[in-house]
Design a protein around this motif. Structure first.
Motif, PDB file in Angstrom:
ATOM      1  N   ASP A 183       0.827  -1.216   0.000  1.00 25.44           N
ATOM      2  CA  ASP A 183       0.000   0.000   0.000  1.00 25.44           C
ATOM      3  C   ASP A 183       0.857   1.260   0.000  1.00 25.44           C
ATOM      4  O   ASP A 183       0.532   2.244  -0.663  1.00 25.44           O
ATOM      5  N   PHE A 184       1.958   1.233   0.781  1.00 29.07           N
ATOM      6  CA  PHE A 184       2.831   2.408   0.866  1.00 29.07           C
ATOM      7  C   PHE A 184       3.377   2.770  -0.511  1.00 29.07           C
ATOM      8  O   PHE A 184       3.435   3.934  -0.890  1.00 29.07           O
ATOM      9  N   GLU A 186       2.204   1.788  -3.460  1.00 28.86           N
ATOM     10  CA  GLU A 186       1.149   2.130  -4.414  1.00 28.86           C
ATOM     11  C   GLU A 186       0.637   3.538  -4.179  1.00 28.86           C
ATOM     12  O   GLU A 186       0.341   4.274  -5.122  1.00 28.86           O
ATOM     13  N   ALA A 187       0.539   3.910  -2.895  1.00 29.84           N
ATOM     14  CA  ALA A 187       0.096   5.278  -2.586  1.00 29.84           C
ATOM     15  C   ALA A 187       1.076   6.270  -3.201  1.00 29.84           C
ATOM     16  O   ALA A 187       0.671   7.275  -3.794  1.00 29.84           O
ATOM     17  N   ALA A 188       2.362   5.979  -3.103  1.00 28.64           N
ATOM     18  CA  ALA A 188       3.367   6.878  -3.660  1.00 28.64           C
ATOM     19  C   ALA A 188       3.294   6.896  -5.182  1.00 28.64           C
ATOM     20  O   ALA A 188       3.477   7.934  -5.822  1.00 28.64           O
ATOM     21  N   ARG A 189       2.995   5.740  -5.764  1.00 27.71           N
ATOM     22  CA  ARG A 189       2.869   5.646  -7.221  1.00 27.71           C
ATOM     23  C   ARG A 189       1.726   6.540  -7.686  1.00 27.71           C
ATOM     24  O   ARG A 189       1.847   7.259  -8.670  1.00 27.71           O
ATOM     25  N   ASP A 191       0.624   9.080  -6.075  1.00 27.58           N
ATOM     26  CA  ASP A 191       1.016  10.467  -5.814  1.00 27.58           C
ATOM     27  C   ASP A 191       2.027  10.991  -6.828  1.00 27.58           C
ATOM     28  O   ASP A 191       2.469  12.132  -6.728  1.00 27.58           O
ATOM     29  N   SER A 201      12.599   7.331  -1.270  1.00 25.03           N
ATOM     30  CA  SER A 201      11.992   8.169  -0.234  1.00 25.03           C
ATOM     31  C   SER A 201      10.855   7.490   0.518  1.00 25.03           C
ATOM     32  O   SER A 201      10.393   8.012   1.524  1.00 25.03           O
ATOM     33  N   VAL A 202      10.392   6.344   0.053  1.00 23.71           N
ATOM     34  CA  VAL A 202       9.345   5.656   0.807  1.00 23.71           C
ATOM     35  C   VAL A 202       9.853   4.341   1.381  1.00 23.71           C
ATOM     36  O   VAL A 202       9.772   4.114   2.599  1.00 23.71           O
ATOM     37  N   PRO A 205      13.419   4.549   3.935  1.00 24.88           N
ATOM     38  CA  PRO A 205      13.278   4.988   5.334  1.00 24.88           C
ATOM     39  C   PRO A 205      12.548   3.969   6.208  1.00 24.88           C
ATOM     40  O   PRO A 205      12.701   3.963   7.418  1.00 24.88           O
ATOM     41  N   LEU A 206      11.757   3.102   5.575  1.00 24.05           N
ATOM     42  CA  LEU A 206      10.997   2.130   6.365  1.00 24.05           C
ATOM     43  C   LEU A 206      11.834   0.925   6.754  1.00 24.05           C
ATOM     44  O   LEU A 206      11.406   0.091   7.540  1.00 24.05           O
ATOM     45  N   MET A 287      10.071   2.452  15.192  1.00 25.39           N
ATOM     46  CA  MET A 287       9.226   2.862  14.072  1.00 25.39           C
ATOM     47  C   MET A 287       8.502   1.672  13.458  1.00 25.39           C
ATOM     48  O   MET A 287       7.365   1.757  13.062  1.00 25.39           O
ATOM     49  N   LEU A 290       5.004   0.561  14.531  1.00 25.19           N
ATOM     50  CA  LEU A 290       3.807   1.358  14.254  1.00 25.19           C
ATOM     51  C   LEU A 290       2.898   0.608  13.294  1.00 25.19           C
ATOM     52  O   LEU A 290       3.290   0.283  12.194  1.00 25.19           O
ATOM     53  N   LYS A 291       1.697   0.353  13.761  1.00 23.63           N
ATOM     54  CA  LYS A 291       0.778  -0.373  12.890  1.00 23.63           C
ATOM     55  C   LYS A 291      -0.489   0.437  12.675  1.00 23.63           C
ATOM     56  O   LYS A 291      -0.780   1.344  13.421  1.00 23.63           O
ATOM     57  N   GLY A 292      -1.193   0.043  11.645  1.00 20.72           N
ATOM     58  CA  GLY A 292      -2.425   0.763  11.306  1.00 20.72           C
ATOM     59  C   GLY A 292      -3.529   0.496  12.283  1.00 20.72           C
ATOM     60  O   GLY A 292      -3.436  -0.317  13.134  1.00 20.72           O
TER      61      GLY A 292
ATOM     62  N   LEU B  52      -3.300   0.603 -10.856  1.00 21.18           N
ATOM     63  CA  LEU B  52      -2.380  -0.269 -10.127  1.00 21.18           C
ATOM     64  C   LEU B  52      -2.427  -1.699 -10.662  1.00 21.18           C
ATOM     65  O   LEU B  52      -1.566  -2.508 -10.358  1.00 21.18           O
ATOM     66  N   PHE B  81      -6.110   4.034   1.217  1.00 22.71           N
ATOM     67  CA  PHE B  81      -5.956   2.593   1.363  1.00 22.71           C
ATOM     68  C   PHE B  81      -6.483   2.104   2.710  1.00 22.71           C
ATOM     69  O   PHE B  81      -6.586   2.861   3.665  1.00 22.71           O
ATOM     70  N   TYR B  84      -4.215   2.765   5.484  1.00 25.09           N
ATOM     71  CA  TYR B  84      -3.910   4.206   5.496  1.00 25.09           C
ATOM     72  C   TYR B  84      -2.719   4.558   4.615  1.00 25.09           C
ATOM     73  O   TYR B  84      -2.706   5.587   3.964  1.00 25.09           O
ATOM     74  N   ALA B  85      -1.663   3.715   4.632  1.00 28.27           N
ATOM     75  CA  ALA B  85      -0.449   3.995   3.866  1.00 28.27           C
ATOM     76  C   ALA B  85       0.099   5.379   4.182  1.00 28.27           C
ATOM     77  O   ALA B  85       0.519   6.106   3.286  1.00 28.27           O
ATOM     78  N   TYR B  87       3.120   7.470   5.988  1.00 27.68           N
ATOM     79  CA  TYR B  87       4.506   7.085   6.218  1.00 27.68           C
ATOM     80  C   TYR B  87       4.930   7.399   7.648  1.00 27.68           C
ATOM     81  O   TYR B  87       4.874   8.549   8.073  1.00 27.68           O
ATOM     82  N   HIS B  89       7.737   7.662   8.986  1.00 24.12           N
ATOM     83  CA  HIS B  89       8.938   8.479   9.184  1.00 24.12           C
ATOM     84  C   HIS B  89       8.705   9.943   8.852  1.00 24.12           C
ATOM     85  O   HIS B  89       9.630  10.737   8.881  1.00 24.12           O
ATOM     86  N   PHE B  98       2.694  15.110   0.879  1.00 23.09           N
ATOM     87  CA  PHE B  98       3.435  14.184   0.021  1.00 23.09           C
ATOM     88  C   PHE B  98       2.873  14.147  -1.397  1.00 23.09           C
ATOM     89  O   PHE B  98       3.611  14.078  -2.368  1.00 23.09           O
ATOM     90  N   ARG B 139      -5.241   8.931  12.059  1.00 25.52           N
ATOM     91  CA  ARG B 139      -4.405   8.429  10.955  1.00 25.52           C
ATOM     92  C   ARG B 139      -5.229   8.321   9.685  1.00 25.52           C
ATOM     93  O   ARG B 139      -4.768   8.643   8.599  1.00 25.52           O
ATOM     94  N   ARG B 146      -4.246  13.459   2.633  1.00 25.44           N
ATOM     95  CA  ARG B 146      -3.246  13.313   1.578  1.00 25.44           C
ATOM     96  C   ARG B 146      -3.918  13.146   0.218  1.00 25.44           C
ATOM     97  O   ARG B 146      -3.382  13.563  -0.810  1.00 25.44           O
ATOM     98  N   ARG B 150      -4.462  17.022  -3.248  1.00 29.68           N
ATOM     99  CA  ARG B 150      -4.147  17.140  -4.678  1.00 29.68           C
ATOM    100  C   ARG B 150      -5.353  17.567  -5.503  1.00 29.68           C
ATOM    101  O   ARG B 150      -5.245  17.756  -6.710  1.00 29.68           O
TER     102      ARG B 150
END
Lengths: 292, 352
Positions: A183-184, A186-189, A191, A201-202, A205-206, A287, A290-292, B52, B81, B84-85, B87, B89, B98, B139, B146, B150
Motif C-alpha cells: 500500500d505504501f 502504491e500510494a506513492a505511485r 502520488d 523516499s518511501v 526509510p521504512l 518505528m 507502528l501499525k495501522g 495499479l 488505502f 492508510y499507507a 509514512y 517516518h 506528500f 491516521r 493526503r 491534490r
C-alpha cells in the motif's frame, strides 16, 4: 514522648537473608558463570592488546595485564610514522565507499527482487544466494585474475570491487522489504513518484534498522578484511590498516607493541560506527512497531 | 470532478478470469459504493481504475479520456488505502503534503493548501506530530487529507474503515459523507460492509464472483433486489428465504404453508423472501401467514430478533424491543403481501 525502636529479631533477620538469596538458584549461577567466561574470552584479547600497546618492547612477553612502566611511546611512534595515517585513510576510504555502495546496491536489488514480479525473478534470487556458498578463499584467484587483466592491481578499486555488492546484503534487504506493505508503494505511485523515488523516499526509510545492521556488518567486514587487500596490493601506498600492521612484523623481529598499538587505534572507527548506527537500529525498531 | 465509465472490463490473473465484463457509468460528483463479499472483484476493479492493475480487456474512461494506458499519476485520482499507507517516518504535514511533492506549484501555495486541508479535517494542531502519536481515526484522516490535497478528479477509497473499531467507523463514515457533500468530488468507495454501502452511497454496485449483480440507489437495492444474492446480502438481518413450488392454489412452501400469491413468471421452483422487519405478530383472530415456535430470542434494546422454527426452516423476525417471547412459545406471523419478494429458485432472478 519516647520513641521505641523496633528491632527485628535474629530469626526474622535470618529469614530475610534466606529470602534475599533464595532467588539465586543453581541454574542462574551456571548461566552467569558461562556468560562471565564468554565475556572473559571476548574481552581478554582486547585487554591484552591495550596492555601490550602501553608496554616497552622488553616487557611485552611479560604477561601481566598492568605494565610495570606504562608508556605512550608506542602511540607516539605509530602516529608519527606517516605510513599509519596513509593506511588508516586507505582503510577509511575503502570501508566507507564499499559500505555506501553495498548498502545502496544490495537494497536496490533486494527491493527489485521483493517488490517487482518479472520473469526469472526466482532464478536471479537463487543465483545470488548460491554465491554465499562459495568461500572467499576460492574466489580470490578469479578476482585476482580479473583485477590483473583489468589493470586494477594496486588500486582502491581493485581492493573494493568484490565487496561493492553482497549476496548476503541482497538477501537481508529482500527479507526486510517484505515487511513494507505494498500500500505504501502504491500510494506513492498514485502520488506521482517514479520507481526510483519510491524506493529512495518511501521504502528505504521504512527499513532503516536493516540498513543500519547491514552498514555495520559491511563496514566492519571491510575494515578488518585482510586476505584480499593483501593479495591485490603490493605497494605500501595502497595497504589497508590490517595489511599495513603486518609490516611491523616482517623485518628483524615482530614488534608486537607496535602492532597492538596500531590495532588499538584501528578499533576506534569501528566503535564509532557501531555507536552511531546502533542508535538508528533502536529508532528503526520503534518505528517498525507502528501499525495501522 | 469527472465522470467515470467502465466498458466491458475484464481482468485475468494467470489465466483465471476474475472480472467478466464490468459495465458501469458513474456520474460527475456521484458517490458510488462497490460492495460484495471477499473475492468478488470489487477491489480489483478499483485498482484497475487507479492504474495499479493492468486492464486485460475493456476500457476505463475518466472524464473524456480513456485512461487504460496512463500511469496512476497521470489519471488525476487519489486513493485512500485500507492500511492508510501514511509514512511513519514523516510528520503529518509531510504526509499530507506528500501528494504535492511532484506538483509544480510554489512552496508557499503548497503550505497553504496543506493548511486548508488540515483545517477541513480538523487536524491543524496535529500537523507536526508523527503518525505514531495519532489515534486510528486521526491516521485515517491524514490518509484522507493526503488524497484531498491534490484536488483530484476522482477519490478512490479501498475499504478505508475496516481497521477502525465500530464506534470510530460510524464517526468516520459520517465525516466522509460530510466531506463529499462539501467538496462534491466523484467518489468510488469499496467495502464489504453493506451498512457502509447503504449509508454512504448515492448508488450501490453489488458484485459477486466478478459480475455486477445490481446497480441502484440504496432504496432500490433494498426494496427491489434483482436476485437472491442481492436480497440476502443487503439488509441486516438477512432476508428470510423460503423455498417452494408453484401450485394451483399458490406457492406451496417446503416449510409447510401456502402463499396464495402467484408471480407472473411461469417458473415452477420459487423462493419467497420476506425481510425480518416486515414480519409482525398477528393479532388474535387475524389469519396468520405462518406459524412456528420461538427457538432463540436476541434482545437488542430498541428491537428484538426472534428466531422461529417453521417446520424444518428457521426464520427471523424483528419485533419491537418490548416484545420478549419465551423460548418455545407459539407465534403467528403476518407480512404485507407487497413486501413478499419472489425469486426463481434455479436462476436466482427476481420475479415480478
Amino acid at each position: 514522648m519516647s520513641m521505641t525502636e523496633i528491632k527485628p529479631s535474629a530469626a526474622t533477620l535470618d529469614k530475610q537473608l534466606i529470602a534475599s538469596y533464595s532467588h539465586i538458584n543453581p541454574g542462574k549461577i551456571i548461566r552467569w558463570t558461562l556468560l562471565f567466561m564468554g565475556g572473559v574470552v571476548m574481552v581478554m584479547p582486547i585487554v591484552y592488546m591495550l596492555s601490550t600497546s602501553l608496554k616497552w618492547p622488553h616487557e611485552i612477553y611479560n604477561l601481566s595485564i598492568i605494565p610495570d612502566e606504562p608508556t605512550l611511546e608506542n602511540y607516539i611512534f605509530v602516529l608519527e610514522d606517516g605510513r599509519f595515517y596513509k593506511w588508516f585513510i586507505n582503510s577509511l576510504i575503502i570501508a566507507t565507499a564499499t559500505t555506501v555502495s553495498a548498502v545502496l546496491f544490495d537494497s536496490m536489488v533486494g527491493y527489485a527482487l521483493c517488490k517487482f514480479s518479472f520473469r526469472g525473478r526466482m532464478f536471479v534470487f537463487i543465483a545470488i544466494l548460491s554465491t554465499l556458498m562459495i568461500p572467499t578463499e576460492m574466489l580470490v584467484i578469479p578476482w585476482y585474475i580479473m583485477a590483473r587483466d583489468f589493470g586494477w592491481l594496486n588500486s582502491y578499486w581493485g581492493i573494493m570491487f568484490p565487496g561493492m555488492m553482497t549476496a548476503f546484503g541482497t538477501f537481508l534487504m529482500k527479507q526486510f522489504f517484505e515487511t513494507v506493505p505494498d500500500d505504501f508503494l502504491e500510494a506513492a505511485r498514485i502520488d506521482g513518484l517514479n520507481e526510483l523515488q519510491i524506493w529512495w523516499s518511501v521504502a528505504m526509510p521504512l527499513v532503516t534498522p536493516a540498513l543500519s545492521a547491514l552498514a555495520i556488518f559491511i563496514f566492519l567486514g571491510n575494515w578488518t578484511a585482510f586476505i584480499w587487500p593483501l593479495i591485490v596490493t603490493n605497494s605500501p601506498d595502497f595497504y589497508t590498516l590490517p595489511v599495513g600492521l603486518t609490516t611491523f612484523s616482517v623485518e628483524q623481529s615482530v614488534q608486537w607493541e607496535l602492532i597492538m598499538t596500531g590495532a588499538a587505534l584501528a578499533t576506534i572507527p569501528t566503535l564509532i560506527v557501531f555507536l552511531v548506527f546502533q542508535r538508528y537500529i533502536i529508532r528503526g525498531v520503534v518505528m517498525a512497531g507502528l501499525k495501522g | 470532478m469527472a465522470t467515470v465509465a467502465l466498458k466491458d472490463l475484464v481482468k485475468t490473473f494467470d489465466k483465471t478470469e476474475v472480472l467478466h465484463g464490468i459495465n458501469l457509468e458513474v456520474e460527475d460528483g456521484e458517490f458510488v459504493v462497490f460492495v460484495g463479499p471477499s473475492g468478488c472483484g470489487k477491489s480489483t476493479t478499483l485498482r484497475m481504475l487507479a492504474g495499479l492493475e493492468e486492464v486485460t480487456s475493456g476500457e476505463i474512461h475518466i472524464g473524456d479520456m480513456m485512461v487504460n494506458h496512463l500511469e496512476p499519476k497521470e489519471r488525476n485520482i487519489a486513493m485512500v488505502f485500507q492500511n492508510y499507507a501514511i509514512y511513519p517516518h514523516m510528520s503529518v504535514r509531510k504526509n499530507i503534503g506528500f501528494g504535492l511533492r511532484t506538483a509544480k506549484m510554489p512552496k508557499a501555495d503548497k503550505e497553504k493548501r496543506i493548511d486548508e486541508v488540515a483545517a477541513i479535517l480538523s487536524m491543524s494542531e496535529l500537523l507536526d506530530r508523527r503518525p505514531s502519536q495519532l489515534s486510528g481515526g486521526q491516521r485515517q484522516r491524514v490518509a484522507i487529507g493526503r488524497a484531498m490535497v491534490r484536488d483530484p478528479q476522482v477519490f478512490l477509497f479501498d475499504e478505508p474503515l475496516s481497521n477502525l473499531d465500530a464506534q470510530l467507523r460510524t464517526q468516520m463514515r459520517l465525516e466522509i459523507k460530510k466531506l463529499h457533500q462539501r467538496v462534491g468530488t466523484t467518489i468510488i468507495f469499496v467495502t464489504h460492509d453493506q451498512v457502509e454501502a447503504m449509508t454512504l452511497a448515492d448508488r450501490i454496485v453489488i458484485m459477486k464472483d466478478g459480475y455486477i449483480q445490481q446497480v441502484g440507489t440504496p432504496t432500490d437495492v433494498y426494496q427491489t433486489p434483482a436476485n437472491l444474492f442481492v436480497a440476502q446480502f443487503i439488509g441486516a438481518p438477512s432476508m428470510n428465504m423460503l423455498e417452494g413450488k408453484l401450485t394451483d392454489r399458490g406457492i406451496a412452501l417446503d416449510a409447510g404453508f401456502t402463499i396464495p400469491a402467484k408471480p407472473k413468471n411461469t417458473s415452477q421452483d420459487i423462493t419467497i423472501g420476506i425481510r425480518p422487519s416486515e414480519l409482525t405478530p398477528a393479532k388474535e383472530g387475524e389469519p396468520a401467514l405462518m406459524e412456528g415456535s420461538v427457538s432463540v430470542v436476541e434482545p437488542l434494546g430498541s428491537e428484538t430478533l426472534i428466531y422461529v422454527d417453521i417446520g424444518a426452516t428457521e426464520i427471523v423476525a424483528t419485533v419491537p424491543g418490548r416484545i420478549l417471547p419465551e423460548l418455545g412459545a407459539k407465534v403467528r406471523l403476518i407480512a404485507p403481501e407487497e413486501e413478499i419478494h419472489f425469486f426463481d429458485t434455479k436462476t436466482g432472478d427476481a420475479l415480478k
